[in-house]
Write a protein that holds these residues in place. Structure first.
Motif, PDB file in Angstrom:
ATOM      1  N   LEU A   1       0.812  -1.215   0.000  1.00 65.24           N
ATOM      2  CA  LEU A   1       0.000   0.000   0.000  1.00 65.24           C
ATOM      3  C   LEU A   1       0.848   1.269   0.000  1.00 65.24           C
ATOM      4  O   LEU A   1       0.477   2.279  -0.583  1.00 65.24           O
ATOM      5  CB  LEU A   1      -0.941  -0.003   1.207  1.00 65.24           C
ATOM      6  CG  LEU A   1      -1.968  -1.136   1.244  1.00 65.24           C
ATOM      7  CD1 LEU A   1      -2.851  -1.023   2.464  1.00 65.24           C
ATOM      8  CD2 LEU A   1      -2.821  -1.140  -0.024  1.00 65.24           C
ATOM      9  N   PHE A   2       1.991   1.221   0.685  1.00 66.80           N
ATOM     10  CA  PHE A   2       2.781   2.445   0.827  1.00 66.80           C
ATOM     11  C   PHE A   2       4.167   2.352   0.196  1.00 66.80           C
ATOM     12  O   PHE A   2       4.982   3.239   0.333  1.00 66.80           O
ATOM     13  CB  PHE A   2       2.904   2.808   2.314  1.00 66.80           C
ATOM     14  CG  PHE A   2       1.561   3.025   2.959  1.00 66.80           C
ATOM     15  CD1 PHE A   2       0.835   4.182   2.700  1.00 66.80           C
ATOM     16  CD2 PHE A   2       1.011   2.065   3.792  1.00 66.80           C
ATOM     17  CE1 PHE A   2      -0.411   4.375   3.267  1.00 66.80           C
ATOM     18  CE2 PHE A   2      -0.238   2.255   4.363  1.00 66.80           C
ATOM     19  CZ  PHE A   2      -0.957   3.411   4.097  1.00 66.80           C
ATOM     20  N   GLY A   3       4.419   1.242  -0.486  1.00 70.20           N
ATOM     21  CA  GLY A   3       5.685   1.105  -1.187  1.00 70.20           C
ATOM     22  C   GLY A   3       6.754   0.479  -0.321  1.00 70.20           C
ATOM     23  O   GLY A   3       6.741   0.594   0.905  1.00 70.20           O
ATOM     24  N   ASN A   4       7.668  -0.214  -0.985  1.00 70.58           N
ATOM     25  CA  ASN A   4       8.791  -0.809  -0.269  1.00 70.58           C
ATOM     26  C   ASN A   4       9.942  -0.971  -1.245  1.00 70.58           C
ATOM     27  O   ASN A   4       9.951  -1.864  -2.076  1.00 70.58           O
ATOM     28  CB  ASN A   4       8.364  -2.161   0.315  1.00 70.58           C
ATOM     29  CG  ASN A   4       9.466  -2.749   1.174  1.00 70.58           C
ATOM     30  OD1 ASN A   4      10.574  -2.226   1.216  1.00 70.58           O
ATOM     31  ND2 ASN A   4       9.146  -3.841   1.855  1.00 70.58           N
TER      32      ASN A   4
ATOM     33  N   LEU B   1       5.089   1.165 -10.777  1.00 66.76           N
ATOM     34  CA  LEU B   1       5.512   2.144  -9.766  1.00 66.76           C
ATOM     35  C   LEU B   1       5.037   1.775  -8.361  1.00 66.76           C
ATOM     36  O   LEU B   1       5.389   2.441  -7.393  1.00 66.76           O
ATOM     37  CB  LEU B   1       4.990   3.539 -10.142  1.00 66.76           C
ATOM     38  CG  LEU B   1       5.588   4.092 -11.438  1.00 66.76           C
ATOM     39  CD1 LEU B   1       4.792   5.279 -11.936  1.00 66.76           C
ATOM     40  CD2 LEU B   1       7.051   4.480 -11.246  1.00 66.76           C
ATOM     41  N   ILE B   2       4.237   0.688  -8.251  1.00 61.76           N
ATOM     42  CA  ILE B   2       3.670   0.318  -6.945  1.00 61.76           C
ATOM     43  C   ILE B   2       4.753   0.138  -5.882  1.00 61.76           C
ATOM     44  O   ILE B   2       4.649   0.639  -4.769  1.00 61.76           O
ATOM     45  CB  ILE B   2       2.832  -0.981  -7.058  1.00 61.76           C
ATOM     46  CG1 ILE B   2       1.514  -0.689  -7.764  1.00 61.76           C
ATOM     47  CG2 ILE B   2       2.557  -1.578  -5.673  1.00 61.76           C
ATOM     48  CD1 ILE B   2       0.671  -1.925  -8.044  1.00 61.76           C
TER      49      ILE B   2
ATOM     50  N   VAL C   1       6.327   3.770  -4.544  1.00 61.06           N
ATOM     51  CA  VAL C   1       5.559   4.632  -3.639  1.00 61.06           C
ATOM     52  C   VAL C   1       4.286   3.983  -3.100  1.00 61.06           C
ATOM     53  O   VAL C   1       3.645   4.542  -2.211  1.00 61.06           O
ATOM     54  CB  VAL C   1       5.182   5.989  -4.290  1.00 61.06           C
ATOM     55  CG1 VAL C   1       6.360   6.917  -4.239  1.00 61.06           C
ATOM     56  CG2 VAL C   1       4.670   5.815  -5.692  1.00 61.06           C
ATOM     57  N   GLY C   2       3.899   2.823  -3.628  1.00 58.27           N
ATOM     58  CA  GLY C   2       2.733   2.137  -3.081  1.00 58.27           C
ATOM     59  C   GLY C   2       1.428   2.541  -3.731  1.00 58.27           C
ATOM     60  O   GLY C   2       1.290   3.627  -4.280  1.00 58.27           O
ATOM     61  N   ILE C   3       0.464   1.632  -3.628  1.00 61.08           N
ATOM     62  CA  ILE C   3      -0.838   1.791  -4.277  1.00 61.08           C
ATOM     63  C   ILE C   3      -1.570   3.050  -3.824  1.00 61.08           C
ATOM     64  O   ILE C   3      -2.144   3.791  -4.610  1.00 61.08           O
ATOM     65  CB  ILE C   3      -1.681   0.526  -3.989  1.00 61.08           C
ATOM     66  CG1 ILE C   3      -1.259  -0.589  -4.939  1.00 61.08           C
ATOM     67  CG2 ILE C   3      -3.170   0.809  -4.087  1.00 61.08           C
ATOM     68  CD1 ILE C   3      -1.811  -1.943  -4.590  1.00 61.08           C
TER      69      ILE C   3
END
Lengths: 256, 277
Positions: free
Chosen positions: B120-123, B188-189, B192-194
């Motif tokens: 959700l927030f990227g990794n 790009l998920i 920076v995440g969904i």
């Protein structure tokens, strides 16, 4: 030779609602038709049907003998300028060049000829000096002329204008009408729609009223009965004996 | 600063950041001027369903995300073409349904899974070689498309009806651009995440729009801004031990608010001096 524009019993529905009902008329090369009618009376839909932007319709629409939306139709379209997102990042010259989009083929860029045509069109509407302006920096009347220039770069045989004089001052109105009159003399067929009876000036030679039903008036008088029929309320604006001159409306203006 | 590049995952993150900047700049400009921010949000969240499905079926979650993102973009795009007023309904449904499916799949998938928050927030730790290759490929495709179709993209964005009248196949161009938006979101998920993606599509392009009135310049300027946000965000997050995705987005958000505030104030001041003079 086929007519410049021919409509026979055109009926358009949006869902359950009938927007246009049995609209029939035809125009020849160089005709100038003014269509008036209330908002929501189907004026824009009429233009869109002629442009091929209405998917489902009943009846017949032929532009130079071809169905609407045909490649060879050469229809210039001037939409309502108030509908535009004026903050859109685009310059005047790029707006006008859009008239050449259909001629791009596989090229990713416009040709020199396209650019010259665009500048010529801007010159003809007196907007050449604004070519590098962003559209948000234009007045309503200026954007209107840019949109007319854009339609002209398509080299149209039929020109359709939607409320071209809305929120445009009197001087600009006169300019726009004399430009349209020149175009008509060059053999371009013109259809202009407006809810403002005042714009149907002496330049327009054929008048019709549209409120779902189309009441075509040919080249004679625009009678109060017709306007009443279109607007469904008594209007007494038309000076009899002076075809298409909306006399009292003008006088109202001066009193304002 | 260079010392952090000694770690291979940081090198990957920076390379991904550079490629992402080009994608954010070009696609973001299109998304902003064509007012597709909300559609992009829907597509982005819908792809979570695909990520979950990918884990459940034992695929690379990237393929599941691609499937869901492209399908939702085309679905919403076609609904919007048919009936304008239904588009936002379709977006809302796709948005929530995707999230629900993703959560469901991840909860019933046995074994070790990355935490939901990393999707959700990227990794950036998840950015591997294949992601870099995919991003590079997509960057080339997007750049090529934009160069080849620029006048048409500009025309369709500004005035779809007129473009159609002069013979442009507007629906094809529009749906093609939506597919590019969907693919961009998928690659790009991990960065920076969904949930945070739409911020990076919207913010750099919106800031650029304040400084230039030309779509192509907007694309270049927002690419540069994206790069600045991503590099600075990655650096700050490493030094202060913060999550990179949120750091990048917050940084972009702060700059956005500052630029808008300065613009408004300067307009107001100019307006006042006019009325006095």
């Amino acid at each position: 030779m086929s007519r410049a524009l021919e409509l026979e019993r055109l009926t358009v529905r949006y869902g359950e609602q009938i927007v246009l009902k049995d609209v029939s008329f035809h125009l020849d090369r160089g005709d100038f038709l003014g269509v008036i009618g209330p908002n929501g009376g189907g004026k824009t839909t009429l233009l869109k049907a002629i442009l091929g932007l209405v998917d489902k319709y009943h009846g017949k629409v032929l532009v130079n003998g071809k169905p609407p939306g045909h490649r060879d139709n050469r229809v210039g379209y001037v939409p309502q300028h108030s509908e535009f997102d004026k903050k859109f990042p685009i310059r005047v010259r790029d707006v006008v060049l859009m008239g050449r989009l259909g001629n791009l083929g596989f090229r990713p860029f416009y040709t020199k000829n396209d650019r010259e045509l665009a500048l010529d069109a801007l010159k003809s509407v007196d907007m050449l000096e604004y070519r590098d302006r962003q559209i948000s920096k234009l007045s309503g009347g200026q954007l209107q002329r840019v949109l007319i220039a854009r339609a002209l770069t398509t080299d149209p045989r039929l020109l359709l204008l939607d409320e071209p004089t809305a929120s445009v001052d009197e001087k600009m109105k006169t300019n726009i009408y004399s430009l349209l009159s020149d175009l008509k003399d060059r053999g371009i067929t013109i259809v202009l729609v407006s809810h403002d009876i005042g714009v149907i000036s002496s330049y327009v030679e054929k008048v019709a009223c549209l409120n779902k039903h189309f009441i075509y008036h040919g080249t004679g008088d625009l009678s109060p009965d017709m306007i009443e029929a279109a607007y469904q309320c008594p209007i007494d604006l038309i000076a009899h004996g002076l075809p298409h001159r909306v006399f009292e409306h003008r006088m109202h203006r001066e009193e304002d | 600063m260079l010392s952090i590049l000694a770690y291979s995952f940081m090198r990957n993150a920076f390379i991904a950041g550079i490629l992402a900047s080009v994608i954010f700049g070009m696609i973001g400009t299109f998304v902003v001027v064509k007012r597709l921010v909300f559609i992009s949000g829907g597509v982005s969240h819908a792809s979570f369903g695909g990520v979950g499905m990918g884990y459940y079926l034992g695929w690379n979650p990237l393929w599941g995300a691609t499937l869901f993102a492209v399908a939702s973009a085309l679905g919403v795009g076609l609904v919007g073409k048919r009936t304008m007023q239904r588009e936002d309904t379709a977006i809302g449904i796709v948005w929530a349904l995707g999230m629900a499916l993703g959560a469901l799949f991840m909860s019933i998938t046995p074994g070790y899974l990355p935490t939901m928050s990393s999707v959700l927030f990227g990794n950036i730790l998840m950015i591997g070689r294949i992601d870099i290759y995919l991003m590079a490929f997509l960057t080339v495709v997007i750049t090529g498309t934009v160069i080849m179709l620029y006048p048409r993209i500009q025309g369709v964005s500004f005035d779809e009806e007129f473009s159609k009248v002069v013979g442009v196949r507007t629906t094809v161009i529009y749906l093609f651009m939506l597919v590019l938006v969907a693919l961009s979101i998928v690659v790009l998920i991990k960065l920076v995440g969904i949930v945070l993606l739409i911020a990076m599509l919207a913010i750099p392009a919106s800031i650029s729009g304040e400084f230039t009135h030309d779509m192509s310049r907007m694309m270049v300027l927002s690419s540069i801004l994206s790069l600045a946000f991503i590099v600075t965000g990655l650096y700050v997050s490493t030094v202060w031990d913060l999550p990179p995705g949120p750091t990048i987005v917050i940084l972009a958000g702060i700059v956005f608010i500052l630029v808008m505030a300065v613009k408004r104030v300067s307009v107001a001041v100019r307006g006042r001096s006019h009325s006095v003079g």
